[in-house]
Motif scaffolding. Structure first.
Motif, PDB file in Angstrom:
ATOM      1  N   LEU A 119       0.908  -1.121   0.023  1.00  0.00           N
ATOM      2  CA  LEU A 119      -0.026   0.127  -0.027  1.00  0.00           C
ATOM      3  C   LEU A 119       1.035   1.227   0.043  1.00  0.00           C
ATOM      4  O   LEU A 119       2.609   1.507   1.207  1.00  0.00           O
ATOM      5  CB  LEU A 119      -1.207  -0.155   1.166  1.00  0.00           C
ATOM      6  N   LEU A 120       0.702   1.934  -0.911  1.00  0.00           N
ATOM      7  CA  LEU A 120       1.769   3.504  -1.222  1.00  0.00           C
ATOM      8  C   LEU A 120       0.261   4.347  -0.855  1.00  0.00           C
ATOM      9  O   LEU A 120      -1.045   4.739  -1.573  1.00  0.00           O
ATOM     10  CB  LEU A 120       2.097   3.501  -2.440  1.00  0.00           C
ATOM     11  N   LEU A 121       0.616   5.839  -0.063  1.00  0.00           N
ATOM     12  CA  LEU A 121       0.471   6.427   0.228  1.00  0.00           C
ATOM     13  C   LEU A 121       0.738   7.317  -0.991  1.00  0.00           C
ATOM     14  O   LEU A 121       1.008   8.151  -0.763  1.00  0.00           O
ATOM     15  CB  LEU A 121       0.565   7.051   1.689  1.00  0.00           C
ATOM     16  N   ASP A 122      -0.329   8.348  -1.816  1.00  0.00           N
ATOM     17  CA  ASP A 122       0.099   9.145  -2.459  1.00  0.00           C
ATOM     18  C   ASP A 122      -0.310  10.711  -2.508  1.00  0.00           C
ATOM     19  O   ASP A 122      -1.455  10.656  -1.433  1.00  0.00           O
ATOM     20  CB  ASP A 122      -0.608   9.135  -4.251  1.00  0.00           C
ATOM     21  N   PRO A 123       0.556  11.861  -2.412  1.00  0.00           N
ATOM     22  CA  PRO A 123       1.939  11.032  -3.454  1.00  0.00           C
ATOM     23  C   PRO A 123       2.704  11.140  -2.390  1.00  0.00           C
ATOM     24  O   PRO A 123       3.307  11.038  -1.739  1.00  0.00           O
ATOM     25  CB  PRO A 123       2.025  13.069  -3.802  1.00  0.00           C
ATOM     26  N   SER A 124       3.458   9.633  -3.581  1.00  0.00           N
ATOM     27  CA  SER A 124       4.121   9.210  -3.575  1.00  0.00           C
ATOM     28  C   SER A 124       5.477   8.806  -3.970  1.00  0.00           C
ATOM     29  O   SER A 124       5.506   9.555  -5.407  1.00  0.00           O
ATOM     30  CB  SER A 124       3.900   7.611  -3.382  1.00  0.00           C
ATOM     31  N   VAL A 140      -0.208  -0.980  -4.445  1.00  0.00           N
ATOM     32  CA  VAL A 140      -1.737  -0.143  -4.886  1.00  0.00           C
ATOM     33  C   VAL A 140      -1.730   1.210  -3.466  1.00  0.00           C
ATOM     34  O   VAL A 140      -1.036   1.853  -2.817  1.00  0.00           O
ATOM     35  CB  VAL A 140      -2.686  -1.185  -3.569  1.00  0.00           C
ATOM     36  N   HIS A 141      -1.917   2.039  -4.663  1.00  0.00           N
ATOM     37  CA  HIS A 141      -2.329   3.131  -4.201  1.00  0.00           C
ATOM     38  C   HIS A 141      -3.319   4.073  -3.536  1.00  0.00           C
ATOM     39  O   HIS A 141      -5.014   3.386  -3.771  1.00  0.00           O
ATOM     40  CB  HIS A 141      -1.989   4.269  -5.577  1.00  0.00           C
ATOM     41  N   HIS A 142      -3.242   4.556  -2.893  1.00  0.00           N
ATOM     42  CA  HIS A 142      -3.952   5.327  -1.594  1.00  0.00           C
ATOM     43  C   HIS A 142      -4.053   6.515  -1.763  1.00  0.00           C
ATOM     44  O   HIS A 142      -2.870   7.325  -1.420  1.00  0.00           O
ATOM     45  CB  HIS A 142      -4.347   5.017   0.015  1.00  0.00           C
ATOM     46  N   HIS A 143      -5.146   7.752  -2.224  1.00  0.00           N
ATOM     47  CA  HIS A 143      -3.997   8.996  -2.074  1.00  0.00           C
ATOM     48  C   HIS A 143      -5.100   9.503  -1.662  1.00  0.00           C
ATOM     49  O   HIS A 143      -6.215   9.691  -0.581  1.00  0.00           O
ATOM     50  CB  HIS A 143      -5.440   9.912  -3.192  1.00  0.00           C
ATOM     51  N   ARG A 161      -6.758  -9.205   1.633  1.00  0.00           N
ATOM     52  CA  ARG A 161      -6.411 -10.171   1.735  1.00  0.00           C
ATOM     53  C   ARG A 161      -4.930 -10.579   1.387  1.00  0.00           C
ATOM     54  O   ARG A 161      -3.727 -11.159   1.719  1.00  0.00           O
ATOM     55  CB  ARG A 161      -7.046 -11.820   1.764  1.00  0.00           C
ATOM     56  N   LYS A 162      -4.481  -9.810   0.356  1.00  0.00           N
ATOM     57  CA  LYS A 162      -3.042 -10.193  -0.353  1.00  0.00           C
ATOM     58  C   LYS A 162      -2.189  -8.650  -0.063  1.00  0.00           C
ATOM     59  O   LYS A 162      -1.251  -8.876  -0.299  1.00  0.00           O
ATOM     60  CB  LYS A 162      -3.262 -10.053  -2.251  1.00  0.00           C
ATOM     61  N   THR A 163      -2.887  -7.751   1.218  1.00  0.00           N
ATOM     62  CA  THR A 163      -1.735  -6.346   1.297  1.00  0.00           C
ATOM     63  C   THR A 163      -1.040  -6.819   2.587  1.00  0.00           C
ATOM     64  O   THR A 163      -1.168  -8.140   2.894  1.00  0.00           O
ATOM     65  CB  THR A 163      -3.226  -5.727   2.253  1.00  0.00           C
ATOM     66  N   ARG A 164       0.095  -7.240   1.913  1.00  0.00           N
ATOM     67  CA  ARG A 164       1.616  -7.849   2.823  1.00  0.00           C
ATOM     68  C   ARG A 164       2.620  -6.682   3.710  1.00  0.00           C
ATOM     69  O   ARG A 164       2.953  -6.387   4.608  1.00  0.00           O
ATOM     70  CB  ARG A 164       2.358  -8.013   2.158  1.00  0.00           C
ATOM     71  N   MET A 165       2.040  -5.369   2.836  1.00  0.00           N
ATOM     72  CA  MET A 165       3.208  -3.958   3.257  1.00  0.00           C
ATOM     73  C   MET A 165       2.614  -2.616   2.929  1.00  0.00           C
ATOM     74  O   MET A 165       1.808  -2.611   2.259  1.00  0.00           O
ATOM     75  CB  MET A 165       4.441  -4.499   2.748  1.00  0.00           C
ATOM     76  N   ILE A 166       3.155  -2.120   4.442  1.00  0.00           N
ATOM     77  CA  ILE A 166       2.392  -0.652   3.523  1.00  0.00           C
ATOM     78  C   ILE A 166       3.549  -0.043   3.690  1.00  0.00           C
ATOM     79  O   ILE A 166       4.613   0.273   4.609  1.00  0.00           O
ATOM     80  CB  ILE A 166       1.691  -0.229   4.413  1.00  0.00           C
ATOM     81  N   VAL A 167       4.171   1.518   2.537  1.00  0.00           N
ATOM     82  CA  VAL A 167       5.146   1.771   2.618  1.00  0.00           C
ATOM     83  C   VAL A 167       4.837   3.612   3.349  1.00  0.00           C
ATOM     84  O   VAL A 167       4.029   3.855   2.913  1.00  0.00           O
ATOM     85  CB  VAL A 167       5.490   2.174   1.286  1.00  0.00           C
ATOM     86  N   ILE A 197       3.550  -5.487   6.720  1.00  0.00           N
ATOM     87  CA  ILE A 197       4.916  -4.871   7.735  1.00  0.00           C
ATOM     88  C   ILE A 197       4.814  -3.055   7.126  1.00  0.00           C
ATOM     89  O   ILE A 197       4.246  -3.610   6.487  1.00  0.00           O
ATOM     90  CB  ILE A 197       6.413  -5.639   7.281  1.00  0.00           C
ATOM     91  N   ALA A 198       5.387  -2.498   7.848  1.00  0.00           N
ATOM     92  CA  ALA A 198       5.042  -1.395   7.574  1.00  0.00           C
ATOM     93  C   ALA A 198       6.863  -0.928   7.395  1.00  0.00           C
ATOM     94  O   ALA A 198       8.108  -0.927   7.663  1.00  0.00           O
ATOM     95  CB  ALA A 198       5.219  -0.189   8.839  1.00  0.00           C
ATOM     96  N   LEU A 199       7.544  -0.326   5.861  1.00  0.00           N
ATOM     97  CA  LEU A 199       8.079   0.628   6.052  1.00  0.00           C
ATOM     98  C   LEU A 199       8.373   1.708   6.417  1.00  0.00           C
ATOM     99  O   LEU A 199       8.058   2.891   5.212  1.00  0.00           O
ATOM    100  CB  LEU A 199       9.002  -0.449   4.202  1.00  0.00           C
ATOM    101  N   SER A 200       9.414   2.522   6.550  1.00  0.00           N
ATOM    102  CA  SER A 200       9.306   3.648   7.509  1.00  0.00           C
ATOM    103  C   SER A 200      10.427   4.057   6.572  1.00  0.00           C
ATOM    104  O   SER A 200      10.824   4.036   7.194  1.00  0.00           O
ATOM    105  CB  SER A 200       8.799   3.837   8.892  1.00  0.00           C
ATOM    106  N   ASP A 201      10.374   5.293   5.329  1.00  0.00           N
ATOM    107  CA  ASP A 201      11.906   6.198   4.642  1.00  0.00           C
ATOM    108  C   ASP A 201      11.400   7.431   6.123  1.00  0.00           C
ATOM    109  O   ASP A 201      10.444   8.201   5.365  1.00  0.00           O
ATOM    110  CB  ASP A 201      11.215   6.406   3.647  1.00  0.00           C
ATOM    111  N   GLU A 202      12.084   7.468   6.415  1.00  0.00           N
ATOM    112  CA  GLU A 202      12.576   8.573   7.646  1.00  0.00           C
ATOM    113  C   GLU A 202      14.062   9.443   7.404  1.00  0.00           C
ATOM    114  O   GLU A 202      14.637  10.417   8.215  1.00  0.00           O
ATOM    115  CB  GLU A 202      12.744   8.478   9.196  1.00  0.00           C
ATOM    116  N   ILE A 203      14.326   9.200   5.639  1.00  0.00           N
ATOM    117  CA  ILE A 203      15.615  10.090   4.870  1.00  0.00           C
ATOM    118  C   ILE A 203      15.166  11.612   5.742  1.00  0.00           C
ATOM    119  O   ILE A 203      16.756  12.371   5.540  1.00  0.00           O
ATOM    120  CB  ILE A 203      15.337   9.881   3.495  1.00  0.00           C
ATOM    121  N   TYR A 204      14.547  12.011   5.497  1.00  0.00           N
ATOM    122  CA  TYR A 204      14.399  13.786   5.806  1.00  0.00           C
ATOM    123  C   TYR A 204      14.143  14.190   7.376  1.00  0.00           C
ATOM    124  O   TYR A 204      13.229  15.092   7.962  1.00  0.00           O
ATOM    125  CB  TYR A 204      13.014  14.359   4.937  1.00  0.00           C
TER     126      TYR A 204
END
Length: 380
Positions: A119-124, A140-143, A161-167, A197-204
């Motif tokens: 699951l991608l949270l847009d804008p991504s 899978v995009h969610h705006h 049921r197929k969702t495995r990760m959220i970014v 599983i969550a991928l948390s991109d915290e580069i900023y």
């Protein structure tokens, strides 16, 4: 020649890099192009970090290192993550990578099986979707709301049921939004309830403004054991060319990521990792000085864009102004480049048509010139 990989052939090139390359070609032709299209600090890497790398080179640190990273850097990262981010962490929970982008790629490869949904949270960010596809997953995009850029209950509709990760990306590239505790708690509840599983991109994370506060997703109760926290040195320490990032992950995920690394890059550059240690353990005033200057530019650019009649996303972090155009973002970006000689990134690249991303990782004088050119183009 027989057909090449259909999987890679179906991927678009990186929009940010492609536009940056176009701007560079125009400059080579003698055209005075101002590039606000790429997320690269215009500052030099602080001297104490460069000196640590030089000293490592002179000391002969030019040989293979452990695949996960040097013990000194693993220890420094674990200390930082545990102390600053309140995420339980030991050196054995860390992998050092060739930039945060490499950590993200390895995480996708480690977690996703063919057919798994992310699951991608847009804008991504432009590379999330291609990374998921390379790993065999399905994006899978969610705006998000274009008013708040925060999470609300509507994202639950995208979970199957197929969702495995959220970014998760906070502060956000491209919107600059910083997720509130409420948004992070909703994401945590989703992950716990659906075993994600969550991928948390915290580069900023170091670049926040106006009272906004960054919080690591992995610090929330129940999330340390299901969060891959990704970070690096490129943005906060002006080390883009060093290609040095890292991830903190649950043991099973980390073991998979290390295998990917062993069979691809082996490990990051040995002497560059000495610079990473110096960055984390040295004087942090350089980071604050850059943040303050970014904030000065942010305030100018947001005000100038408002004067031109543009509305922007909440630029609480990172170094981007995300501008709502009310039109065809691809056409407008092309017009700005060819007629005003200002390069920006269209929002279509971030799965949100109708927006433009302007980087204020450029001098204030450069930003003022860019705004003047846009004003003339718009007839203001």
């Amino acid at each position: 020649m027989r057909p090449l990989s259909a999987k890679i052939g179906a991927l678009p090139p990186s929009a940010t890099i492609e536009i940056s390359n176009t701007a560079k070609k125009m400059k080579q032709q003698g055209i005075d192009v101002i590039s606000l299209s790429i997320g690269e600090p215009d500052f030099d890497t602080p001297d104490h970090i460069k000196q640590a790398c030089i000293s490592a080179l002179l000391a002969g640190e030019t040989h293979y290192a452990p695949s996960a990273g040097t013990p000194a850097l693993l220890s420094a990262i674990a200390e930082k993550i545990g102390g600053e981010n309140n995420v339980p962490c030991s050196p054995g929970d860390v992998i050092v990578t060739c930039g945060a982008k490499d950590a993200i790629y390895e995480a996708f490869e480690a977690v996703l099986n063919p057919g798994d949904e992310a699951l991608l949270l847009d804008p991504s960010w432009v590379s999330y979707e291609p990374g998921v596809r390379i790993a065999g997953g399905t994006p899978v995009h969610h705006h998000l709301s274009e008013e708040t850029f925060q999470v609300d209950d509507t994202f639950l509709e995208k979970v199957t049921r197929k969702t495995r990760m959220i970014v998760v990306n906070s502060p956000s590239n491209p919107s600059g939004a910083v997720f509130t505790d409420r948004s992070l708690r909703m994401i945590a509840d989703l992950c716990i309830d659906h075993d994600l599983i969550a991928l948390s991109d915290e580069i900023y994370e170091k670049l926040v403004y106006g009272g906004a506060v960054h919080r690591s997703l992995g610090s929330i109760d129940g999330m340390a054991e299901r969060t891959i926290t990704v970070n690096g040195f490129s943005k906060a320490y002006a080390m883009t060319g060093w290609r040095l990032g890292y991830a903190v992950a649950p043991p099973a995920v980390l073991a998979q990521m290390i295998k990917v690394q062993q069979h691809t890059i082996s490990h990051p550059t040995t002497f560059a990792m000495a610079g990473g240690v110096a960055a984390l353990k040295g004087d942090q005033s350089c980071v604050e000085a850059m943040r303050v200057e970014f904030d000065r530019r942010r305030q100018y650019l947001l005000g100038a864009l408002a004067d031109l009649g543009y509305s922007t996303a909440p630029a609480e972090g990172a170094f981007y102004a995300y501008v709502k155009t009310g039109g065809d973002d691809l056409a407008i970006a092309k017009q700005w480049l060819l007629e005003a000689h200002v390069a920006v990134t269209p929002g279509t690249a971030f799965s949100t048509p109708g927006w433009l991303r302007l980087s204020y990782a450029a001098s204030l004088e450069t930003l003022k010139t860019a705004v003047d050119r846009i004003r003339v183009l718009n007839g203001n």
